[in-house]
Design a protein around this motif. Structure first.
Motif, PDB file in Angstrom:
ATOM      1  N   ASN A  85     -51.843  92.915   8.527  1.00 33.90           N
ATOM      2  CA  ASN A  85     -52.312  91.688   9.183  1.00 33.90           C
ATOM      3  C   ASN A  85     -53.107  90.838   8.205  1.00 33.90           C
ATOM      4  OD1 ASN A  85     -54.872  92.860   8.969  1.00 33.90           O
ATOM      5  ND2 ASN A  85     -54.848  93.602  11.084  1.00 33.90           N
ATOM      6  N   ALA A  86     -53.748  89.792   8.724  1.00 36.73           N
ATOM      7  CA  ALA A  86     -54.422  88.823   7.873  1.00 36.73           C
ATOM      8  C   ALA A  86     -55.747  89.321   7.308  1.00 36.73           C
ATOM      9  CB  ALA A  86     -54.642  87.519   8.640  1.00 36.73           C
ATOM     10  N   LEU A  87     -56.105  90.565   7.593  1.00 36.06           N
ATOM     11  CA  LEU A  87     -57.274  91.173   6.965  1.00 36.06           C
ATOM     12  C   LEU A  87     -56.919  91.792   5.618  1.00 36.06           C
ATOM     13  CD1 LEU A  87     -58.791  92.941  10.111  1.00 36.06           C
ATOM     14  CD2 LEU A  87     -59.586  90.826   9.029  1.00 36.06           C
ATOM     15  N   THR A  88     -55.633  91.805   5.321  1.00 35.72           N
ATOM     16  CA  THR A  88     -55.136  92.444   4.104  1.00 35.72           C
ATOM     17  C   THR A  88     -54.527  91.405   3.169  1.00 35.72           C
ATOM     18  OG1 THR A  88     -54.610  94.440   5.368  1.00 35.72           O
ATOM     19  CG2 THR A  88     -53.591  94.223   3.202  1.00 35.72           C
ATOM     20  N   VAL A  89     -54.933  91.431   1.912  1.00 41.37           N
ATOM     21  CA  VAL A  89     -54.349  90.524   0.921  1.00 41.37           C
ATOM     22  C   VAL A  89     -52.929  90.990   0.593  1.00 41.37           C
ATOM     23  CG1 VAL A  89     -54.535  89.626  -1.422  1.00 41.37           C
ATOM     24  CG2 VAL A  89     -56.603  90.017  -0.079  1.00 41.37           C
ATOM     25  N   PRO A  90     -51.932  90.125   0.736  1.00 42.10           N
ATOM     26  CA  PRO A  90     -50.572  90.545   0.380  1.00 42.10           C
ATOM     27  C   PRO A  90     -50.459  90.835  -1.113  1.00 42.10           C
ATOM     28  CG  PRO A  90     -50.563  88.485   1.629  1.00 42.10           C
ATOM     29  CD  PRO A  90     -51.963  88.736   1.224  1.00 42.10           C
ATOM     30  N   THR A  91     -49.793  91.890  -1.456  1.00 46.34           N
ATOM     31  CA  THR A  91     -49.521  92.146  -2.868  1.00 46.34           C
ATOM     32  C   THR A  91     -48.403  91.228  -3.332  1.00 46.34           C
ATOM     33  OG1 THR A  91     -47.817  93.818  -2.444  1.00 46.34           O
ATOM     34  CG2 THR A  91     -50.121  94.580  -2.544  1.00 46.34           C
ATOM     35  N   GLN A  92     -48.350  91.003  -4.622  1.00 49.61           N
ATOM     36  CA  GLN A  92     -47.264  90.197  -5.175  1.00 49.61           C
ATOM     37  C   GLN A  92     -45.913  90.830  -4.867  1.00 49.61           C
ATOM     38  OE1 GLN A  92     -47.743  87.138  -7.206  1.00 49.61           O
ATOM     39  NE2 GLN A  92     -45.656  86.990  -6.426  1.00 49.61           N
ATOM     40  N   ALA A  93     -45.864  92.160  -4.937  1.00 48.73           N
ATOM     41  CA  ALA A  93     -44.598  92.864  -4.672  1.00 48.73           C
ATOM     42  C   ALA A  93     -44.148  92.663  -3.234  1.00 48.73           C
ATOM     43  CB  ALA A  93     -44.760  94.350  -4.973  1.00 48.73           C
ATOM     44  N   ASP A  94     -45.082  92.772  -2.276  1.00 49.45           N
ATOM     45  CA  ASP A  94     -44.712  92.571  -0.872  1.00 49.45           C
ATOM     46  C   ASP A  94     -44.303  91.127  -0.613  1.00 49.45           C
ATOM     47  OD1 ASP A  94     -45.101  95.180  -0.171  1.00 49.45           O
ATOM     48  OD2 ASP A  94     -47.040  94.876   0.809  1.00 49.45           O
ATOM     49  N   PHE A  95     -45.066  90.183  -1.170  1.00 46.76           N
ATOM     50  CA  PHE A  95     -44.735  88.771  -0.984  1.00 46.76           C
ATOM     51  C   PHE A  95     -43.333  88.479  -1.503  1.00 46.76           C
ATOM     52  CE2 PHE A  95     -44.581  84.311  -2.081  1.00 46.76           C
ATOM     53  CZ  PHE A  95     -45.201  83.692  -0.996  1.00 46.76           C
ATOM     54  N   ASP A  96     -43.049  88.952  -2.704  1.00 41.42           N
ATOM     55  CA  ASP A  96     -41.736  88.687  -3.293  1.00 41.42           C
ATOM     56  C   ASP A  96     -40.624  89.343  -2.485  1.00 41.42           C
ATOM     57  OD1 ASP A  96     -42.929  87.234  -5.285  1.00 41.42           O
ATOM     58  OD2 ASP A  96     -42.763  88.792  -6.824  1.00 41.42           O
ATOM     59  N   ALA A  97     -40.846  90.574  -2.047  1.00 42.60           N
ATOM     60  CA  ALA A  97     -39.804  91.280  -1.298  1.00 42.60           C
ATOM     61  C   ALA A  97     -39.455  90.548  -0.012  1.00 42.60           C
ATOM     62  CB  ALA A  97     -40.253  92.708  -0.990  1.00 42.60           C
ATOM     63  N   VAL A  98     -40.481  90.120   0.727  1.00 46.33           N
ATOM     64  CA  VAL A  98     -40.250  89.463   2.013  1.00 46.33           C
ATOM     65  C   VAL A  98     -39.717  88.048   1.847  1.00 46.33           C
ATOM     66  CG1 VAL A  98     -41.382  88.630   4.114  1.00 46.33           C
ATOM     67  CG2 VAL A  98     -41.957  90.879   3.209  1.00 46.33           C
ATOM     68  N   MET A  99     -40.374  87.255   1.023  1.00 51.94           N
ATOM     69  CA  MET A  99     -39.967  85.858   0.889  1.00 51.94           C
ATOM     70  C   MET A  99     -38.621  85.714   0.184  1.00 51.94           C
ATOM     71  SD  MET A  99     -42.309  84.247   2.515  1.00 51.94           S
ATOM     72  CE  MET A  99     -42.123  82.522   2.044  1.00 51.94           C
ATOM     73  N   HIS A 100     -38.370  86.558  -0.781  1.00 52.09           N
ATOM     74  CA  HIS A 100     -37.097  86.449  -1.502  1.00 52.09           C
ATOM     75  C   HIS A 100     -35.908  86.814  -0.619  1.00 52.09           C
ATOM     76  CE1 HIS A 100     -38.748  86.560  -5.912  1.00 52.09           C
ATOM     77  NE2 HIS A 100     -39.287  85.611  -5.168  1.00 52.09           N
ATOM     78  N   THR A 101     -36.047  87.894   0.150  1.00 52.55           N
ATOM     79  CA  THR A 101     -34.921  88.296   1.003  1.00 52.55           C
ATOM     80  C   THR A 101     -34.780  87.385   2.218  1.00 52.55           C
ATOM     81  OG1 THR A 101     -35.167  90.607   0.328  1.00 52.55           O
ATOM     82  CG2 THR A 101     -33.926  90.176   2.346  1.00 52.55           C
ATOM     83  N   ASN A 102     -35.886  87.126   2.904  1.00 51.44           N
ATOM     84  CA  ASN A 102     -35.817  86.405   4.173  1.00 51.44           C
ATOM     85  C   ASN A 102     -35.622  84.908   4.012  1.00 51.44           C
ATOM     86  OD1 ASN A 102     -36.410  88.947   5.075  1.00 51.44           O
ATOM     87  ND2 ASN A 102     -38.364  88.432   6.018  1.00 51.44           N
ATOM     88  N   VAL A 103     -36.084  84.356   2.892  1.00 54.10           N
ATOM     89  CA  VAL A 103     -36.005  82.898   2.711  1.00 54.10           C
ATOM     90  C   VAL A 103     -35.113  82.526   1.526  1.00 54.10           C
ATOM     91  CG1 VAL A 103     -37.316  80.761   2.475  1.00 54.10           C
ATOM     92  CG2 VAL A 103     -38.352  82.723   3.635  1.00 54.10           C
ATOM     93  N   LEU A 104     -35.473  83.002   0.329  1.00 55.53           N
ATOM     94  CA  LEU A 104     -34.707  82.601  -0.849  1.00 55.53           C
ATOM     95  C   LEU A 104     -33.249  83.033  -0.757  1.00 55.53           C
ATOM     96  CD1 LEU A 104     -34.627  81.336  -3.659  1.00 55.53           C
ATOM     97  CD2 LEU A 104     -35.380  83.531  -4.605  1.00 55.53           C
ATOM     98  N   GLY A 105     -33.021  84.239  -0.263  1.00 58.54           N
ATOM     99  CA  GLY A 105     -31.641  84.701  -0.129  1.00 58.54           C
ATOM    100  C   GLY A 105     -30.816  83.767   0.736  1.00 58.54           C
ATOM    101  N   ALA A 106     -31.391  83.360   1.865  1.00 55.95           N
ATOM    102  CA  ALA A 106     -30.685  82.437   2.761  1.00 55.95           C
ATOM    103  C   ALA A 106     -30.472  81.080   2.094  1.00 55.95           C
ATOM    104  CB  ALA A 106     -31.479  82.267   4.053  1.00 55.95           C
ATOM    105  N   MET A 107     -31.486  80.611   1.362  1.00 53.38           N
ATOM    106  CA  MET A 107     -31.388  79.295   0.726  1.00 53.38           C
ATOM    107  C   MET A 107     -30.420  79.301  -0.455  1.00 53.38           C
ATOM    108  SD  MET A 107     -35.372  78.042   0.985  1.00 53.38           S
ATOM    109  CE  MET A 107     -35.060  76.326   0.520  1.00 53.38           C
TER     110      MET A 107
END
Length: 222
Positions: A85-107
């Motif tokens: 949740n928002a109490l936790t700082v996202p790691t770069q690895a988690d950010f990249d994994a989620v945003m790349h697959t869910n958004v960049l992949g589609a784009m």
């Protein structure tokens, strides 16, 4: 014969989409990332391609292979989740994994496969989530996942203007009993896919760029 392309069909919702549309007599094209999953889809009667949506050259190879192919329904199912949740700082690895697959992949995929779907006057649906909706947010659970799906909604809504001959939508499958959804989810994969198939069959020009729920409800506010 109607043709569906399922992007991300190795398991869960994607695999069930392949199974049900094949049983319904559709020609099924699908993508996976490994040969074991490819063999599983071929056993169901699908034509399976090895594709990594995060690699532009892999997506381009798919688009080249599908050139001139009729695609009445495209489904972007590939997705990952991270649950802090928002109490936790996202790691770069988690950010990249989620945003790349869910958004960049589609784009990366949409500009190359979108014209093929448009040439068939088809529907191109991208799996989103009710957790993407900004109105009525009741907690920050999986906030990175929420952000990625909200971004996907915007990407599809914006892209719709460049593909007027197709109907681009995002689609909420509900809370489903998959590896991502967990055993406590109220919907089985079969129930979700059955609902989505009915909703997809009802998509009209009025739905272009919108978020639809698996049970046919149209999101009024994002």
């Amino acid at each position: 014969m109607a043709v569906i392309l399922v992007i991300g069909a190795s398991r869960g919702i994607g695999l069930e989409l392949v199974r049900e549309y094949a049983q319904a007599g559709w020609t099924v094209l699908a993508t996976v990332r490994d040969t074991e999953a490819q063999a599983r889809l071929q056993a169901l009667g699908a034509q399976a391609y090895l594709v990594d949506v995060l690699k532009p050259e892999s997506v381009t190879a798919l688009a080249t292979a599908l050139a001139g192919q009729q695609i009445d329904l495209g489904m972007y199912v590939a997705g990952v989740i991270r649950r802090p949740n928002a109490l936790t700082v996202p790691t770069q690895a988690d950010f990249d994994a989620v945003m790349h697959t869910n958004v960049l992949g589609a784009m990366q995929l949409l500009p190359q496969i979108g014209p093929i779907v448009e040439a068939s006057g088809g529907v191109f649906a991208f799996i989103s989530s009710s957790m993407s909706q900004i109105e009525g947010v009741d907690d920050s659970y999986s906030w990175l996942y929420r952000v990625s799906k909200a971004a996907l909604n915007m990407a599809v809504a914006a892209a719709q203007h460049d593909y007027p001959g197709a109907r681009l939508i995002t689609l909420d499958p509900g809370w489903v009993q998959t590896d991502m959804g967990g055993d406590e989810a109220p919907l089985t994969v079969q129930q979700s896919v059955s609902d989505m198939r009915q909703t997809l069959a009802s998509v009209s020009d009025a739905d272009k760029g919108r978020l639809l729920h698996h049970d046919g409800r149209r999101a009024q506010h994002w």
